[in-house]
Enzyme design. Structure first.
Site, PDB file in Angstrom:
ATOM      1  N   GLY A  32       0.813  -1.206   0.000  1.00 59.27           N
ATOM      2  CA  GLY A  32       0.000   0.000   0.000  1.00 59.27           C
ATOM      3  C   GLY A  32       0.846   1.255   0.000  1.00 59.27           C
TER       4      GLY A  32
ATOM      5  N   ARG B 247       0.964  -5.102  -5.578  1.00 61.08           N
ATOM      6  CA  ARG B 247       1.188  -6.349  -4.843  1.00 61.08           C
ATOM      7  C   ARG B 247       1.540  -7.428  -5.858  1.00 61.08           C
ATOM      8  NH1 ARG B 247      -0.345  -4.866   0.193  1.00 61.08           N
ATOM      9  NH2 ARG B 247      -1.985  -3.279   0.344  1.00 61.08           N
TER      10      ARG B 247
ATOM     11  N   ASP C 269       5.538  -5.310   6.242  1.00 63.04           N
ATOM     12  CA  ASP C 269       6.087  -6.631   6.547  1.00 63.04           C
ATOM     13  C   ASP C 269       6.178  -7.538   5.325  1.00 63.04           C
ATOM     14  OD1 ASP C 269       6.500  -6.066   9.182  1.00 63.04           O
ATOM     15  OD2 ASP C 269       4.692  -7.055   9.915  1.00 63.04           O
TER      16      ASP C 269
ATOM     17  N   THR D  50       4.084   2.474   5.809  1.00 67.28           N
ATOM     18  CA  THR D  50       2.701   2.028   5.963  1.00 67.28           C
ATOM     19  C   THR D  50       1.973   2.974   6.898  1.00 67.28           C
ATOM     20  OG1 THR D  50       1.235   0.320   6.864  1.00 67.28           O
ATOM     21  CG2 THR D  50       3.460   0.390   7.739  1.00 67.28           C
TER      22      THR D  50
ATOM     23  N   ASP E 251      -0.484   2.232   8.730  1.00 63.81           N
ATOM     24  CA  ASP E 251      -1.122   1.499   9.823  1.00 63.81           C
ATOM     25  C   ASP E 251      -0.317   1.465  11.123  1.00 63.81           C
ATOM     26  OD1 ASP E 251      -3.321   0.934   8.275  1.00 63.81           O
ATOM     27  OD2 ASP E 251      -2.646  -1.064   7.700  1.00 63.81           O
TER      28      ASP E 251
ATOM     29  N   ASP F 299       1.838  -0.604  12.081  1.00 61.92           N
ATOM     30  CA  ASP F 299       1.730  -1.968  12.606  1.00 61.92           C
ATOM     31  C   ASP F 299       3.005  -2.786  12.438  1.00 61.92           C
ATOM     32  OD1 ASP F 299       1.588  -2.123   9.852  1.00 61.92           O
ATOM     33  OD2 ASP F 299      -0.100  -3.517   9.803  1.00 61.92           O
TER      34      ASP F 299
ATOM     35  N   ARG G  72      -6.434  -2.455   8.764  1.00 63.80           N
ATOM     36  CA  ARG G  72      -6.959  -3.780   8.432  1.00 63.80           C
ATOM     37  C   ARG G  72      -6.753  -4.774   9.578  1.00 63.80           C
ATOM     38  NH1 ARG G  72      -4.462  -5.928   3.123  1.00 63.80           N
ATOM     39  NH2 ARG G  72      -2.643  -5.940   4.485  1.00 63.80           N
TER      40      ARG G  72
END
Length: 323
Positions: free
Chosen positions: A15, A76, A107, A129, A131, A133, A175
């Site tokens: 992303g 992707r 990741d 990212t 996120d 995360d 997500r």
């Protein structure tokens, strides 16, 4: 003896995130200042396999630091998850004289970088990212812009919620992680925050909203991370339990775009600079990150094995300071 590095590649994978262009700029400019050649790889690992590879000069990254998205594009690539695709990628790197690659992504992107490293291509990962995360770093490129975008959108929704005395359920991105939701909920004065990491009680949230309504509060914001996968159900449930008109707003990919904030531009520039330092020294299979506001690097294998604990203290703050 460390392998001599003459040419490096740079790609963005997974992303997109605001600040990726700042990282690309830092990689290109730092590499050129050190006498290295730079090749841009378009559309992530898919572009590598398709040999969408271009030469990059300092002028190619002029006036991109303020732009959202990624000038190299991203995609992707399922093929790169397989051994044959990874081997093909390493062979293409050697064909184009690429000694090492800086990979900007999450990741999944690191797993691709790790595979290339095993096949003899020096690789350094950067955490790109929204996120937040990635366990090995306290900060990821794009997070600050994403939460500010979401916060500003919620401030606008709050105006119309007040006018109609509605409850607004705001779904934000995340997500598998609730970091955006948690931070935005606090910053926007939300009455509740629902994330994948923590259990939630619809009846308790409804009671909180009813008490606030009885105390003449005119708007009610509930922030939900997309990873909860129940935003419509939550919207319907709160309306049924409170009797207050409740609307769902999904912010979606607007959080990925837009002009990156100062923090994202600076952090991305620092990380891009460190990535070139590492790859120029012959380092490989490393991930650049941030700890205690300092730039660090760790082994990719260690980075992938780490688990990021959810900030339960911040979650408690969020719940206890709401009205």
């Amino acid at each position: 003896m460390a392998k001599e590095i003459k040419t490096i590649g740079v790609l963005t994978s997974g992303g997109d995130a605001p600040g990726m262009n700042a990282a690309i700029r830092a990689v290109v400019r730092t590499a050129i200042a050190r006498g290295l050649k730079v090749k841009g790889i378009k559309k992530g690992y898919q572009g590598l396999l398709n040999e969408e590879i271009i030469d990059m000069e300092a002028k190619d990254v002029s006036d991109i630091i303020q732009r959202g998205g990624t000038i190299l594009g991203t995609a992707r690539c399922l093929e790169f998850k397989e051994a044959e695709g990874q081997k093909k990628g390493a062979e293409i790197c050697r064909k184009h004289g690429i000694d090492g690659i800086v990979v900007i992504g999450g990741d999944g992107s690191y797993r691709g970088a790790q595979a290339l490293s095993r096949l003899g291509i020096n690789t350094i990962g950067l955490p790109g990212t929204i996120d937040l995360d990635i366990a090995c770093t306290e900060y990821t490129i794009g997070f600050d812009t994403a939460v500010n975008t979401a916060m500003q959108a919620i401030d606008k929704v709050k105006d119309t919620s007040s006018s109609h005395e509605r409850c607004s359920i705001i779904e934000v991105m995340g997500r598998n992680a609730g970091w955006i939701a948690l931070n935005v909920a606090i910053a926007s004065g939300a009455i509740a925050c629902i994330t994948p990491e923590m259990p939630y009680d619809m009846n308790a949230i409804a009671e909180k909203i009813k008490k606030a309504h009885e105390a003449q509060k005119e708007h009610f914001i509930v922030v939900v991370a997309e990873g909860v996968n129940n935003s419509e159900g939550i919207t319907k449930g709160i309306q049924e339990l409170t009797g207050i008109e409740t609307r769902l707003t999904v912010l979606g990919h607007v959080q990925r775009g837009g002009m990156p904030t100062l923090r994202d531009r600076v952090a991305a520039s620092q990380m891009g600079y460190r990535a070139v330092e590492l790859i120029d020294s012959g380092a490989t299979n490393r991930v650049v990150g941030m700890k205690d506001n300092k730039i660090i690097d760790v082994d990719i294998q260690e980075a992938l094995a780490m688990k990021k604990p959810f900030d339960t203290e911040l979650y408690r703050v969020c719940n206890e300071i709401t009205f």
